[in-house]
Scaffold this motif. Structure first.
Motif, mmCIF file in Angstrom:
data_model
loop_
_atom_site.group_PDB
_atom_site.id
_atom_site.type_symbol
_atom_site.label_atom_id
_atom_site.label_comp_id
_atom_site.label_asym_id
_atom_site.label_seq_id
_atom_site.Cartn_x
_atom_site.Cartn_y
_atom_site.Cartn_z
ATOM 1 N N GLU A 22 -16.056 1.416 -7.710
ATOM 2 C CA GLU A 22 -15.040 0.371 -7.516
ATOM 3 C C GLU A 22 -15.246 -0.332 -6.176
ATOM 4 O OE1 GLU A 22 -14.522 3.165 -9.044
ATOM 5 O OE2 GLU A 22 -13.463 2.618 -10.884
ATOM 6 N N SER A 57 -18.272 -2.572 -6.354
ATOM 7 C CA SER A 57 -17.966 -3.778 -7.139
ATOM 8 C C SER A 57 -17.167 -4.778 -6.319
ATOM 9 C CB SER A 57 -17.167 -3.422 -8.399
ATOM 10 O OG SER A 57 -18.008 -2.841 -9.349
ATOM 11 N N ALA A 58 -16.201 -4.259 -5.574
ATOM 12 C CA ALA A 58 -15.369 -5.144 -4.754
ATOM 13 C C ALA A 58 -16.224 -5.828 -3.690
ATOM 14 C CB ALA A 58 -14.250 -4.352 -4.092
ATOM 15 N N ALA A 83 -18.298 -8.518 -5.276
ATOM 16 C CA ALA A 83 -17.514 -9.704 -5.628
ATOM 17 C C ALA A 83 -17.199 -10.512 -4.367
ATOM 18 C CB ALA A 83 -16.236 -9.299 -6.350
ATOM 19 N N GLU A 133 -15.608 -14.254 -4.094
ATOM 20 C CA GLU A 133 -14.503 -14.122 -5.034
ATOM 21 C C GLU A 133 -13.360 -13.415 -4.318
ATOM 22 O OE1 GLU A 133 -14.414 -15.359 -7.925
ATOM 23 O OE2 GLU A 133 -16.518 -15.746 -8.469
ATOM 24 N N ILE A 184 -10.240 -10.673 -4.377
ATOM 25 C CA ILE A 184 -9.923 -9.417 -5.062
ATOM 26 C C ILE A 184 -8.438 -9.421 -5.417
ATOM 27 C CG2 ILE A 184 -9.856 -6.899 -4.815
ATOM 28 C CD1 ILE A 184 -12.678 -7.996 -4.815
ATOM 29 N N GLU A 185 -8.155 -9.218 -6.701
ATOM 30 C CA GLU A 185 -6.764 -9.267 -7.150
ATOM 31 C C GLU A 185 -6.141 -7.876 -7.148
ATOM 32 O OE1 GLU A 185 -7.074 -11.288 -10.916
ATOM 33 O OE2 GLU A 185 -7.335 -13.231 -9.964
ATOM 34 N N GLN A 186 -6.434 -7.109 -6.115
ATOM 35 C CA GLN A 186 -5.848 -5.786 -5.981
ATOM 36 C C GLN A 186 -5.508 -5.580 -4.511
ATOM 37 O OE1 GLN A 186 -8.569 -2.867 -7.636
ATOM 38 N NE2 GLN A 186 -8.449 -3.751 -9.683
ATOM 39 N N VAL A 229 -8.532 -1.010 -2.913
ATOM 40 C CA VAL A 229 -9.686 -0.655 -3.734
ATOM 41 C C VAL A 229 -10.148 0.722 -3.284
ATOM 42 C CG1 VAL A 229 -12.052 -1.231 -4.341
ATOM 43 C CG2 VAL A 229 -10.398 -3.067 -3.966
ATOM 44 N N PRO A 247 -12.268 -4.066 -9.562
ATOM 45 C CA PRO A 247 -11.835 -5.126 -8.647
ATOM 46 C C PRO A 247 -12.648 -6.415 -8.790
ATOM 47 C CG PRO A 247 -12.941 -3.352 -7.450
ATOM 48 C CD PRO A 247 -12.741 -2.875 -8.842
ATOM 49 N N SER A 248 -13.777 -6.319 -9.473
ATOM 50 C CA SER A 248 -14.600 -7.513 -9.640
ATOM 51 C C SER A 248 -14.264 -8.262 -10.931
ATOM 52 C CB SER A 248 -16.075 -7.120 -9.599
ATOM 53 O OG SER A 248 -16.310 -6.016 -10.448
ATOM 54 N N LYS A 306 -11.198 -10.700 -12.828
ATOM 55 C CA LYS A 306 -10.124 -11.603 -12.473
ATOM 56 C C LYS A 306 -9.310 -11.890 -13.726
ATOM 57 C CE LYS A 306 -10.945 -15.387 -9.328
ATOM 58 N NZ LYS A 306 -11.878 -16.464 -9.114
ATOM 59 N N ILE A 307 -8.023 -11.899 -13.592
ATOM 60 C CA ILE A 307 -7.243 -12.179 -14.806
ATOM 61 C C ILE A 307 -7.275 -13.661 -15.138
ATOM 62 C CG2 ILE A 307 -5.004 -12.500 -13.671
ATOM 63 C CD1 ILE A 307 -3.983 -10.719 -16.190
ATOM 64 N N ASP A 334 -18.283 -9.652 -15.229
ATOM 65 C CA ASP A 334 -18.066 -8.999 -13.954
ATOM 66 C C ASP A 334 -18.475 -9.966 -12.853
ATOM 67 O OD1 ASP A 334 -18.365 -7.418 -11.641
ATOM 68 O OD2 ASP A 334 -18.747 -5.630 -12.793
ATOM 69 N N LEU A 335 -17.539 -10.341 -11.983
ATOM 70 C CA LEU A 335 -17.825 -11.363 -10.974
ATOM 71 C C LEU A 335 -18.884 -10.890 -9.982
ATOM 72 C CD1 LEU A 335 -14.154 -12.479 -10.352
ATOM 73 C CD2 LEU A 335 -15.856 -13.538 -11.845
ATOM 74 N N TYR A 353 -0.808 -7.689 -12.361
ATOM 75 C CA TYR A 353 -1.823 -8.740 -12.475
ATOM 76 C C TYR A 353 -1.226 -10.080 -12.890
ATOM 77 C CZ TYR A 353 -6.130 -6.139 -11.790
ATOM 78 O OH TYR A 353 -7.164 -5.454 -11.239
ATOM 79 N N TYR A 395 -1.172 -13.089 -10.779
ATOM 80 C CA TYR A 395 -2.422 -13.790 -10.455
ATOM 81 C C TYR A 395 -2.861 -14.771 -11.551
ATOM 82 C CZ TYR A 395 -3.145 -10.307 -6.744
ATOM 83 O OH TYR A 395 -3.029 -9.522 -5.634
#
Lengths: 568, 432, 275
Positions: free
Chosen positions: B207, B210-211, B214, B219, B221-223, B226, C220-221, C223-224, C248-249, C270, C273
Motif C-alpha cells: 500500500e 502504491s501511494a 501515485a 496524483e 491520495i484519497e485516504q 496509508v 491508495p493508488s 481514485k473514486i 491503478d494510477l 470515499y 471525493y
C-alpha cells in the motif's frame, strides 16, 4: 589423434584457396601437411563445403549482464527448452541461451571461437566462471574502459603512458583480451541519471575530459601496448536518429594517429550507429550507411562488425546504461540496470523487432547495406551483436540475405513502403559468394583479432573446421537461399582442436576449450609505479581488496596467455 | 603461526573480504576486521561439528564409512521418481555446479534458499526488472539511503560501515553527506540511527509503495492514512525520494516475506524505476547467506532459471509455486530429499516439512542440524571459506574467492567432492 | 461422438504431467494409440495405461469427443492443454495448469483445483465446482500475458493473484478471492461474488475487477469516479449499487474497480471525493 578430411570443396581466403577440392590433414589439434593414412580417421567430404571454424568477434554470451538478462526473462526460456541427450547437457534458449546451449549452438553452426564483447573488470571473475562453463568454443573477453575513472583521470592529465600501464595491469590481472569502449563519458554521467552524450567535445562532468579525448587516448594506448586487437569501440549515441554524424566524428578523431597503414579502430555493431535524420525526430529516421561506408572504404584504419538485426523477439544488453533507459522509455518493457563502481554500467531491455515497424525495418536494411557497400571485406565481420540485433542462431539467415538478392527482396516487399524509401538496399545488386562469406565469418574477424592460428586452414593453424552439407559448385545461393540457411545452421561436421565435436545433429563431445587473454609486458618501473598507486588507492576506489580483484591464471580451465612486448 | 589477509567472511551476503586471520596449529587464534557474527564463526566454527558419516540402522543414526554413505544415497537417488536437492547457499559455486549435474543426471528438482528468503524479489524482478548497481556505487554517490524491511545493524553489521552510510566515497564524505531513512514495523537498531523513520503497519508495504508511486505521478491520495502513516508523512517521503541526487533502497525479508511477497518486490522495483524520471535511484536486496547469490547465478547460467528448477523431464522448467520446494513438499510430491548445507526442518513451514520425513532424507552438512538428526544418512562436510576454497558471489553479484585457511578434520570433504563422488556412483549404478 | 473414460488405477506420489490428455490429441488417435501415449510420472516416462484404466464407449456419428477422468488427480497437471474442441469432465480433485493455453471446448471439474487454472487461456469454457488455487487465469512467471479469451466459472473460492496480466475473457468466482485479483490486468473481467482479501486491481492498466462482497481496503493508488447502479459481466447484469474506482494510477492505469456499496459501508468516506 589424426584426421583426414577428404576431397571437400575448400574455401580458405587467408591462403588464397577458392573452392578447390582438396584434402586437409589434422594431427594433435593442428592442421598438418600430411597425416598417416593408416591411423587417421577419414571424413569423406566430397561435394561438401569445407571452411575454417567460424569466428564471432562481437557477441554477448557470458558474464554478469548476460546472466541478469537470463534471470530477467524466464519467458525467453520457456519457449525453448533444450533437452539432455547423451553428452549434451540440458539448458534453455531462446535469445539468451544458457552456457552449455550457447556452446552447442555455436558448434552446430560450425563456429569455434567467440569473443564476449563487454565486461566490467570488477565482475570479471563472473565472466571467467561462465567462460569456464561454455563448451566447445575458444573464447575471450573484452573488458570495458571508456568510463573508467583511472583512464579518464590519467588521460585528462595527458598521462598516456600511465593510462597504458594501468590498462596493461588490468588486462593481465583479470585476464582480458582487448580494450573495449562503450559510450565514452556517457555512462559516467548516466550514473547521475543523465542521458547519452551526443557532443563529442563536451566535457564529462567531474572529469574534465571529452568523449573524443577518451577515444583518442585509448587508441593511443592500444598502439602503445601492441595489443593483438585494435581499439574496439561502441561509440556515442547508439540507436539515435542522425547518429551517423557522431560515428563519423569518432572515426575521424583518431585518423591522425595512423602511422603505418595499420588498423586503429574497430566500430562495433555499426548498424546501430549508422542512421541519418535529426536527433530525437523518429520521423526523420533513415539509413546513413552510404556516408558511413564512403568514409570507411577510403580509410583502411577502420574495421567494423555489422550488428545486423532480424525480426524476432530478442534481448538488448549493453554497458550503455543511458541507451537502455531510453529504450525502456520507448518500449515500456522490463528494464534492468546494473552500474559498476569505478568502471562502467549496463542495462537490459527485451525487444521485439517487427517487420511492420518503420524504424526496425530501416535498421534491418542498414546492417545489410553496410556489408554490401564495403569495398574491403577484410575489415568487415558478420555479427548480430548477439543477442542485441538477433540471437546467434540467426547468422545463417544473415548469410542468406547477403548471398541472395531474392532473399532480401522477399523481406523488402513486406516492410512498410515509407521505410523502404529511406533505405538503399533495394538498389544494391551485390550478392556475396562463398569466399566472401568465408572472409566475413572467418578470415577477417580472426585477422582483426590478431589471431594467426585462427580463421584459416593453412599448415600450423588450429584444427577448427566446419563442414557443411552443400555443394557450392552445384548450388545457386540466389535461388536456393533456404538451403544455405539450413546448411549453415546445422553443419554436417564441426571439428574443434582436431576432434569431431558435432556430427549429424548430435553433440558428441563436451569439453572446455581455450580462453584467450593478453599479458602485456611493460617496463618494471612503470609496473611498480602503477602497482603501488593501485595498492595505495584501491580501498578508496572499490569495495573489494586488490588481491581479491585479481584472478590467478589457474582460475581459467584452459588458459591461453598471449605475452606481448609493448612499446613501454 | 601463519597470518592471512584479505580473507572473505563466509557468513552473510556482505561477503566482507578484508578479514585478517591468524592460524596456529591448524586452528584460528585471532580474527581482525570481522563483525561479531563473523568473528564468532571464524573462532568457533569447528567446535560443534559432525566428524563421521552416519546412517540410520534400526531407527538409530550410527557411524558408517563414507563409501557406505555415498553408496546408499546414490542407490536411492537412482530409484527415486521425483527427488529434490535443496540447499547450496553455504556452498561454493563449484559445488553448486556438481549439484546441478547430479540433479540433471537423476532428473531431480534443484532449489536453493532463495525460495524462502529473496525468491519473491527475484520474481518481482522477472516482471518489472531491477535498477541496481554494485555497492561501491552507493559508497561513492548516494545521498539518500533507505533500508526497507531490513535491519543490517543486527543482521549485516558491516553494511553501514563498508557499503552505505559511513564510507567516504569520491562524491560523498560519509554520514554527514547522506540521509538515512528506515521503513520498518518496529524501531530496530537500524531504525534508531535513521534521520527519518517510518513505522509501517505490519503487512502494508504494498500500500505504501502504491501511494508513493501515485504521488510520483502527481496524483492525489484519497485516504487520510496509508499503511498506518499519515498522508503528509508519505508525501514528505515521496518528495525526499524525488529530490535527492542519488537514492538507493536496500530491502530485506521484511518486504519479501510479508503479505504480498513477490508483488511487494514487483511494486518496489516499479517505484524505483519510476523515480529515474526525476533522479538517479537504485534498489538492491540485502541477501542473507554468503553465497545465496552465487547459487542463483550458477543455476541461471546453467539452466536459465535462478531457483526452483525442475529437471525431472530432462530439460529445465521453472515456475515458482510449482517447482519450488515448499510447494512440492506441501503437495507431497517428492519421494526423496537431499539437503546440502541447509536445515529445512528448522526453517520451512511445518506443514511443508512433515512430508519429507516420510521418504528418504539425506543431509550433507558440517554440523548436526535438526534436518541431519532426522535424516537416513548424514555426510559431514568441510566449511567453505575456512577449510575449503571456491567462488562466492556478494549480494551485488561481485564474485570473490573463498580461501582455505585451515585443514578440515581427517576424512572430511567439501560439498563439491562429496557430490562428485555421489554423481560418479550414480553414473556407475546406471551403467554409464 | 467418442466417449473415452479414464480412471486412475492407484494413487501416486510424484506429479503426473498429463499434457497429452486433451481432446484434440485423443480425437486423432485410436484407443490403442491413446493407451500407449507417453506421460511423465515424476522423472519416468510411462504410458497412459500404466496409470489409468482406459475405455471407449458410445461411438456414434454425432458430436465430437468427451473425455471422462476420475480418481484423485490432485497431482495431475496440464490436462486439456491447448485443446480446441470437445469436452473433458473430471470427477475428483485436480492439480495444476488445468486447460493451459486452451483455445476452445469445455472442461468441467467436480472437485477442487490447484493453481494456474486456465493459464494463458485463449478460448473455451472451464467450470470448477469446488475451489481453485492461486494464479487463476493468469500467466507463467515473467510472462506478461495472462488469459486472453474464453470464460472460467469457479463455484468456490480462488487463491491469490487471479487474472494476473489478463487481457481478455471473463472469470467469475462465486466464492471469495485471495489478495490481488486482477493484478497487472490489461483487459477482460473478473467478478468475485464473495469477499476479497484486498489489493484488488493492483497495477492494472485496463479491464474490470468487480467485488460484490466485502473488501477491507482500496489501494491508495485508486481514485473514486462514481457510484453506479449495476454492472454487466458478459450478458449477465449484476445489481449494485457499486463504487467505481479508477486505477491503478501508479501505473497510469485506466482500469475500473467495482465494489458493492451495501457490503462495504466502511468505504463511505470515499463519497466525499466523488467528482
Amino acid at each position: 589423434m589424426e584426421l583426414i578430411i577428404k576431397n571437400g570443396i575448400v574455401y580458405d581466403p587467408l591462403n588464397g584457396v577458392k573452392g578447390e577440392a582438396m584434402d586437409i590433414y589434422v594431427k594433435d589439434g593442428k592442421i598438418v601437411e600430411k597425416a598417416d593414412g593408416s591411423k587417421a580417421q577419414v571424413i569423406d567430404a566430397t561435394n561438401m563445403l569445407v571452411l575454417p571454424g567460424g569466428v564471432d568477434m562481437h557477441t554477448h554470451f557470458a558474464g554478469p549482464k548476460v546472466n541478469l538478462a537470463r534471470m530477467l526473462r524466464p519467458e525467453d526460456h520457456y519457449k525453448d527448452p533444450q533437452r539432455k541427450r547423451g553428452v549434451r547437457r540440458c539448458g534453455t534458449g531462446y535469445s539468451i541461451p544458457s552456457v552449455f546451449t550457447t556452446g552447442y549452438w555455436y558448434a552446430e553452426m560450425g563456429f569455434t571461437l567467440a569473443f564476449e564483447a563487454a565486461n566490467p573488470p570488477l565482475k570479471m571473475m563472473h565472466v571467467q566462471d561462465e567462460l569456464n562453463d561454455t563448451p566447445l568454443i575458444d573464447k575471450g573477453a573484452y573488458p570495458v574502459f571508456g568510463n573508467n575513472w583511472y583512464v579518464m583521470e590519467s588521460l585528462s592529465k595527458g598521462k598516456i603512458e600511465e593510462c597504458a600501464a594501468y590498462i596493461a595491469w588490468v588486462l593481465s590481472a583479470i585476464k582480458g583480451y582487448a580494450i573495449k569502449v562503450v559510450d565514452p563519458g556517457s555512462v559516467e554521467e548516466w550514473k547521475w541519471g543523465k542521458g547519452q552524450i551526443g557532443d563529442m567535445d563536451k566535457q564529462v562532468e567531474n572529469f574534465g575530459i571529452t568523449p573524443k579525448e577518451i577515444v583518442r587516448g585509448l587508441a593511443k594506448v592500444a598502439k602503445l601496448l601492441n595489443l593483438p586487437h585494435h581499439l574496439h569501440i561502441h561509440t556515442n549515441m547508439l540507436g539515435n536518429p542522425g547518429n551517423s554524424e557522431v560515428t563519423l566524428e569518432t572515426m575521424k578523431a583518431v585518423k591522425d594517429l595512423v602511422t603505418n597503414g595499420e588498423l586503429l579502430i574497430h566500430m562495433a555493431h555499426l548498424q546501430f550507429h549508422s542512421y541519418g535524420g535529426k536527433e530525437k525526430d523518429w520521423n526523420s529516421f533513415r539509413s546513413g550507411s552510404e556516408e558511413i561506408m564512403k568514409y570507411i572504404n577510403k580509410n583502411p584504419y577502420v574495421s567494423f562488425d555489422m550488428g545486423q538485426i532480424a525480426f524476432t523477439d530478442t534481448t538488448t544488453m549493453t554497458a550503455d546504461g543511458p541507451f537502455e533507459y531510453n529504450l525502456y522509455e520507448i518500449t515500456k518493457n522490463k528494464w534492468m540496470n546494473a552500474d559498476i563502481e569505478f568502471e562502467t554500467g549496463s542495462g537490459i531491455v527485451p525487444i521485439e523487432y517487427k517487420r511492420d515497424n518503420f524504424v526496425h525495418s530501416i535498421m534491418w536494411a542498414v546492417g545489410l547495406e553496410l556489408a554490401l557497400l564495403s569495398k574491403d571485406l577484410w575489415r568487415v565481420a558478420l555479427s548480430t551483436d548477439h543477442p542485441n540485433g538477433a540471437p546467434l542462431t540467426f547468422y545463417p539467415r544473415v548469410i542468406s540475405w547477403l548471398m541472395s538478392k531474392k532473399a532480401r527482396e522477399r523481406v523488402l516487399k513486406l516492410i512498410p513502403s515509407s521505410a523502404r524509401s529511406k533505405t538503399l538496399l533495394g538498389s544494391i545488386d551485390r550478392e556475396f559468394n562463398f569466399e566472401e562469406i568465408a572472409i566475413i565469418t572467418r578470415a577477417s574477424p580472426a585477422k582483426l583479432l590478431g589471431l594467426k592460428e585462427k580463421g584459416h586452414l593453412g599448415i600450423g593453424a588450429d584444427a577448427d573446421i566446419a563442414i557443411y552439407d552443400i555443394n557450392p559448385k552445384a548450388l545457386d545461393p540466389e535461388r536456393d537461399y533456404r538451403k544455405i540457411r539450413k546448411a549453415f545452421r546445422f553443419a554436417k561436421y564441426t571439428i574443434k582442436d582436431g576432434k569431431i565435436v558435432y556430427k549429424d545433429n548430435e553433440i558428441i563431445e563436451h569439453f572446455i576449450a581455450k580462453t584467450y587473454w593478453v599479458n602485456p609486458h611493460i617496463r618494471e618501473d612503470l609496473y611498480n609505479y602503477i602497482n603501488s598507486e593501485l595498492e595505495r588507492n584501491f580501498d578508496k576506489y572499490y569495495t573489494v581488496k586488490i588481491s581479491n580483484y585479481k584472478i590467478p591464471e589457474g582460475y581459467l580451465v584452459k588458459s591461453k596467455r598471449i605475452d606481448i612486448i609493448t612499446k613501454l | 603461526m601463519k597470518e592471512y589477509r584479505d580473507i572473505l567472511c563466509p557468513v552473510c551476503g556482505c561477503l566482507c573480504d578484508d578479514i585478517e586471520v591468524n592460524v596456529e596449529n591448524n586452528s584460528i587464534v585471532k580474527v581482525q576486521n570481522a563483525c561479531a557474527m563473523g568473528a564468532s564463526k571464524f573462532l568457533n566454527f569447528s567446535k560443534e561439528r559432525l566428524k563421521n558419516p552416519l546412517m540410520r540402522k534400526n531407527g538409530e543414526l550410527v557411524p558408517c564409512s563414507l563409501n557406505e554413505a555415498i553408496d546408499h544415497i546414490s542407490r536411492a537417488l537412482v530409484k527415486a521418481e521425483f527427488p529434490v536437492i535443496y540447499g547450496f547457499a553455504l556452498s561454493s559455486c563449484e559445488a553448486i555446479k556438481v549439484g546441478i549435474e547430479l540433479a540433471e543426471e537423476i532428473g531431480a528438482v534443484i532449489d536453493n534458499q532463495t525460495t524462502v528468503c529473496h525468491g519473491p524479489g527475484v520474481q518481482g524482478l522477472q516482471d518489472i526488472g531491477q535498477v541496481s548497481c554494485t555497492l561501491g556505487e552507493v559508497k561513492h554517490r548516494a545521498d539518500l539511503i533507505i533500508y526497507w524491511g531490513s535491519n543490517p545493524q543486527d543482521a549485516h553489521p558491516r553494511h553501514f560501515e563498508r557499503y552505505s552510510l559511513l564510507p567516504e566515497g569520491r562524491f560523498r564524505g560519509g554520514k554527514k553527506d547522506r540521509k538515512l531513512v528506515v521503513v520498518d514495523v518496529r524501531k530496530t537498531a537500524t531504525a534508531r540511527m535513521a534521520d527519518f523513520y517510518i513505522r509501517i503497519e505490519q503487512g502494508k508495504d504494498f500500500e505504501l509503495i502504491s501511494a508513493l508511486r501515485a504521488l510520483l505521478r502527481f496524483e492525489d491520495i484519497e485516504q487520510e492514512q496509508v499503511a498506518g502513516i499519515p498522508k503528509e508523512k508519505v508525501e514528505e517521503l515521496a518528495e525526499m525520494m524525488r529530490s535527492c541526487e542519488y537514492g538507493v533502497i536496500f530491502f530485506g525479508q521484511g518486504l519479501t516475506q510479508t503479505i504480498g511477497k513477490d508483488r511487494n518486490g514487483d511494486n518496489l522495483f516499479a517505484l524505483v524505476r519510476d523515480l529515474n524520471k526525476f533522479t538517479k535511484f537504485l534498489v538492491m536486496p540485502i541477501r542473507g547467506h554468503y553465497n545465496v547469490t552465487g547459487s542463483n547465478e550458477v543455476l541461471t547460467w546453467q539452466t536459465g532459471f535462478p531457483f526452483g528448477v525442475d529437471l525431472s523431464k530432462g530439460y529445465p522448467w521453472y515456475n515458482p509455486g510449482d517447482t519450488t520446494v515448499v510447494d512440492i513438499f506441501r503437495r507431497g510430491e517428492n519421494d526423496l530429499t537431499l539437503v546440502v548445507g541447509s536445515d529445512p526442518l528448522a526453517h520451512l513451514p511445518r506443514r511443508a516439512t512433515m512430508h519429507i520425513l516420510e521418504h528418504p532424507l539425506f543431509t550433507i552438512d558440517p554440523s548436526m542440524s535438526l534436518t541431519a538428526m532426522a535424516s537416513n544418512v548424514v555426510i559431514p562436510s568441510a566449511f567453505y571459506g575456512l577449510e575449503a576454497e571456491g567462488t562466492a558471489y556478494r549480494m551485488d553479484g561481485v564474485a570473490l574467492p573463498l580461501k582455505k585457511i585451515v585443514e578440515p578434520p581427517e576424512g572430511i570433504l567439501p560439498d563439491e567432492e562429496i557430490l562428485r563422488r555421489i554423481l560418479e556412483k550414480v553414473k556407475e549404478i546406471r551403467g554409464k | 461422438m467418442r466417449e473415452i473414460k479414464l480412471s486412475l488405477k492407484e494413487p501416486f506420489i510424484p506429479p503426473l504431467d498429463c499434457s497429452v490428455i486433451n481432446t484434440d490429441n485423443f480425437y486423432q488417435n485410436s484407443l490403442e494409440e491413446i493407451k500407449a501415449l507417453k506421460i511423465w510420472r515424476g522423472n519416468r516416462e510411462v504410458s497412459l495405461e500404466d496409470v489409468f484404466s482406459i475405455h471407449e464407449e458410445n461411438i456414434s456419428e454425432q458430436g465430437d469427443i468427451k473425455i471422462y477422468i476420475e480418481g484423485d488427480l490432485s497431482k495431475a497437471r496440464r490436462i486439456g492443454q491447448g485443446m480446441s474442441f470437445g469436452e473433458i469432465i473430471i470427477k475428483g480433485n485436480y492439480g495444476l495448469y488445468l486447460g493451459a493455453h486452451m483455445k476452445g471446448g469445455k472442461i468441467t471439474v467436480y472437485g477442487d483445483c490447484g493453481s494456474w487454472v486456465g493459464v494463458e487461456m485463449e478460448g473455451g469454457f472451464i467450470e470448477v465446482k469446488g475451489n481453485v488455487g492461486d494464479y487463476l487465469a493468469s500467466s507463467y512467471r515473467g510472462t506478461t500475458k495472462g488469459m486472453k479469451g474464453g470464460t472460467i466459472l469457479v463455484n468456490g473460492n480462488c487463491g491469490v493473484e487471479a487474472c494476473g496480466w489478463m487481457s481478455g475473457g471473463i472469470v467469475k468466482v462465486m466464492g471469495n478471492s485471495g489478495i490481488f485479483p486482477g493484478i497487472h490486468m490489461k483487459g477482460g473481467i473478473i467478478y468475485v461474488k464473495g469477499d476479497c482479501a484486498g489489493r484488488a486491481g493492483a497495477n492494472m492498466i485496463a479491464g474490470r475487477v468487480i467485488i460484490n462482497g466485502k473488501v477491507d481496503d482500496i489501494l491508495p493508488s485508486f481514485k473514486i469516479e462514481e457510484v453506479r447502479g449495476s454492472v454487466k459481466v458478459g450478458d449477465e447484469k449484476i445489481e449494485g449499487p457499486f463504487y467505481v474506482f479508477v486505477g491503478d494510477l501508479s501505473d497510469e492505469g485506466d482500469g475500473r474497480l467495482f465494489v458493492h456499496v451495501n457490503n462495504n459501508p466502511h468505504l463511505k468516506k470515499y463519497e466525499e471525493y466523488i467528482p
